[in-house]
Design a protein around this motif. Sequence first.
Motif, mmCIF file in Angstrom:
data_model
loop_
_atom_site.group_PDB
_atom_site.id
_atom_site.type_symbol
_atom_site.label_atom_id
_atom_site.label_comp_id
_atom_site.label_asym_id
_atom_site.label_seq_id
_atom_site.Cartn_x
_atom_site.Cartn_y
_atom_site.Cartn_z
ATOM 1 N N HIS A 88 -0.071 8.007 -0.050
ATOM 2 C CA HIS A 88 -1.493 8.345 -0.036
ATOM 3 C C HIS A 88 -2.283 7.181 0.551
ATOM 4 O O HIS A 88 -1.801 6.061 0.648
ATOM 5 C CB HIS A 88 -2.001 8.690 -1.444
ATOM 6 C CG HIS A 88 -2.282 7.506 -2.323
ATOM 7 N ND1 HIS A 88 -1.278 6.736 -2.892
ATOM 8 C CD2 HIS A 88 -3.450 6.952 -2.735
ATOM 9 C CE1 HIS A 88 -1.816 5.772 -3.618
ATOM 10 N NE2 HIS A 88 -3.131 5.873 -3.541
ATOM 11 N N ASN A 89 -3.504 7.453 0.970
ATOM 12 C CA ASN A 89 -4.353 6.428 1.572
ATOM 13 C C ASN A 89 -4.885 5.483 0.510
ATOM 14 O O ASN A 89 -5.415 5.927 -0.510
ATOM 15 C CB ASN A 89 -5.548 7.078 2.290
ATOM 16 C CG ASN A 89 -5.141 7.689 3.616
ATOM 17 O OD1 ASN A 89 -4.384 7.099 4.360
ATOM 18 N ND2 ASN A 89 -5.630 8.892 3.897
ATOM 19 N N GLU A 90 -4.777 4.198 0.733
ATOM 20 C CA GLU A 90 -5.368 3.214 -0.163
ATOM 21 C C GLU A 90 -5.503 1.886 0.570
ATOM 22 O O GLU A 90 -4.764 1.593 1.510
ATOM 23 C CB GLU A 90 -4.533 3.040 -1.425
ATOM 24 C CG GLU A 90 -3.135 2.490 -1.205
ATOM 25 C CD GLU A 90 -2.393 2.250 -2.517
ATOM 26 O OE1 GLU A 90 -2.888 2.673 -3.569
ATOM 27 O OE2 GLU A 90 -1.332 1.609 -2.488
ATOM 28 N N LYS A 91 -6.470 1.085 0.149
ATOM 29 C CA LYS A 91 -6.697 -0.228 0.747
ATOM 30 C C LYS A 91 -6.145 -1.348 -0.118
ATOM 31 O O LYS A 91 -5.764 -2.409 0.380
ATOM 32 C CB LYS A 91 -8.201 -0.440 0.980
ATOM 33 C CG LYS A 91 -8.799 0.527 2.001
ATOM 34 C CD LYS A 91 -10.287 0.284 2.203
ATOM 35 C CE LYS A 91 -10.869 1.262 3.221
ATOM 36 N NZ LYS A 91 -12.340 1.063 3.401
ATOM 37 N N CYS A 134 0.867 -1.177 0.000
ATOM 38 C CA CYS A 134 0.000 0.000 0.000
ATOM 39 C C CYS A 134 0.903 1.226 0.000
ATOM 40 O O CYS A 134 1.900 1.276 0.720
ATOM 41 C CB CYS A 134 -0.921 -0.005 1.221
ATOM 42 S SG CYS A 134 -2.258 -1.216 1.104
ATOM 43 N N GLY A 175 -1.421 4.554 -8.247
ATOM 44 C CA GLY A 175 -2.557 5.291 -7.711
ATOM 45 C C GLY A 175 -2.323 6.786 -7.725
ATOM 46 O O GLY A 175 -3.076 7.546 -8.321
ATOM 47 N N CYS A 176 -1.213 7.229 -7.086
ATOM 48 C CA CYS A 176 -0.942 8.670 -6.988
ATOM 49 C C CYS A 176 0.123 9.136 -7.966
ATOM 50 O O CYS A 176 0.325 10.338 -8.138
ATOM 51 C CB CYS A 176 -0.524 9.043 -5.560
ATOM 52 S SG CYS A 176 1.074 8.373 -5.047
ATOM 53 N N SER A 185 -1.172 -0.543 -4.719
ATOM 54 C CA SER A 185 -0.863 -0.122 -6.085
ATOM 55 C C SER A 185 0.567 0.409 -6.183
ATOM 56 O O SER A 185 0.964 0.969 -7.192
ATOM 57 C CB SER A 185 -1.849 0.963 -6.541
ATOM 58 O OG SER A 185 -1.784 2.088 -5.689
#
Length: 650
Positions: free
Chosen positions: A40-43, A36, A60-61, A46
């Motif tokens: 940045h926040n992610e579940k 993760c 993701g970011c 990525s």
Amino acid sequence: MIPQETVNQITETARIEEVVGDFVSLKRRGSDFVACCPFHNEKTPSFHVSPSRGIYKCFGCGKAGSSVNFLMEYEHLTYVEALRYLAKKYHIEIQEREETAEDIARRQRSESLHLAAEFAQKFFVESLQKDEGRAIGLQYFHSRGLEDATILKYGLGWSPRARNSLLDAARAAGYKDEYMVGAGVVIQREDGTLSDRFWDRVMFPFHTVSGRVVGFGGRTLKKDHGGMKYVNSPESELYVKNQILYGLYFAKNEISRTGKCYLVEGYLDVLSMHQLGITNVVASSGTSLTDGQVSLLKRFTENVTIMYDGDSAGIHAALRGINMILREGMNVKIVLLPDGDDPDSFAQKHTLEEVQDFIAEHEQDFIGFKCDLLLEDAAGDPLKKADLINDIADTVAEIPDPIKRSTYTEAVSAKFRVDPDLILARIGATRRSRQKPSPGQSRTETPAPDPETVPQTEPDQPRALRDENEILAPGERELLAFILREGSEPLVFPTDSEFYSPDGVPTVAEFIDDALASDDVRFSNSAYRETYEAYFTHYDAGEDQKTIILRLLSGENQQVARVTADLSVEKFQITVRDFEKSLMAKGSWLASYVPRAILAYQDKRVEARLSTLRRELMTATGEDQIRILDEIGKANTLKRRIKIKLGREK
């Protein structure tokens, strides 16, 4: 200065999975690792780490780079600090260029001042746990709701009542008086006598971004102390107040992860918010906010929420902070707490969830904030309402980005039902009045108009669009991606191909470079252009593809490193092109698609030229009009030929 040979040794030795693995829990997936994202926040993971390429990339970011880039992003180190970190980790000795006597003296003095400040910090922390410190300083911190873990983590301390206690301890430990004075913790009076700067005060240390103590804020607990309530370290070689934000060292990772920072006024505001669980909070070190502090904050986020007291002083400080933050090109929101509360007291009275809910409900942009503040007073008075609109327009004028200015202009226009052209005129006038004369311009001369705030009558585009042409950038990105991923691969064309040459087989990089050079083309996008030129600097020096990519990723130019990381790694997705690629030999696929990418880019260049010619035609007359029409006809003919080659027309 670290020699290039040592830089190369460090970057070649560092293992991306080991460096990232020191901070992030990685799981193997095939030949790569995933996690993760720490930015940045992610579940769902990525964040990918590729040992074979020496690259990390978050799909993701978008964060990407090498071991050096990761340390700079995650730990907020400078380029040189990141190299030193890696050198220490992998036991690589750094032998810098030979220092002059002045260099050595400067370095030794700087380190001596740091050691003096760190000694003072240790002394204050230890004094807090002694009888006097526990009875006064520690009791005060506890009375303000601070827990022992918080007191220890942030290095809070106590400076004893005796006016020479620190000085005596420093002398006994072998520290020279000049360094204690230079570090700002001891005062030398006009008569030459020395005494502690801070005495009978609770102490708050100031940390740099990398965590070194460089200064202090001291608060007296007595009304009759004989001095100011708060005393800060003086400006010095060690402590430059506009380069320090209180709490930033402890907040930086959460600020980067959330992409947001809360700006408060006092030390205890920071400490209470952090203790509650909201850790992306900083303060301006007990002084008024400065431009330098705003610039420092921009290194970590572009989104700032000002959270000041709801009293008159807090509102005034918030108004001043809004303009400073907007001027830096950042985004600002405001939360005013109930009158009588500051972030410290508010955090002490409420739970984490309650504070978060309050912020979410009361956070507003500067237009809403100023309207709420001033509109009630302006109700029924047209002149006051006009002043309010002008005031808000002047604030919008602080924003450097023209698109953001336009968006806020529309918002002001809609809220007050005022013609947007009137607001734009006010913004343009304000921006022009604030422009400073250029170095060669007399102060009595009228500054040139701001091209972003007046109508564009010239055919040329604004500089920002000329530099980052939205028509050309996608094609430039595709060509650069071919170079960075497959630059050293040979392009073998069949003998019946128009690109076949009996003189030899070009590489992908050579073929693209020759095609662009034949038309004297340079990329319009500055980031892609810099990366392209950096690549060929190493390519022309005879370096292999893997080494070139490593050099670009680990070089000091972070824009080049980010572009290289972004375009060197692709997320595997099922597309028509991927499907075709899987069915074709790599050489055949490249021989087919590289020329098509060049043709597609040429098509976009013609499109960009046509766009310019059409704008020129709108104001042209006479012979100029005939010339432009002729050029448009030739450009359209060329565009049709390119489309036929691409198979888009017959």
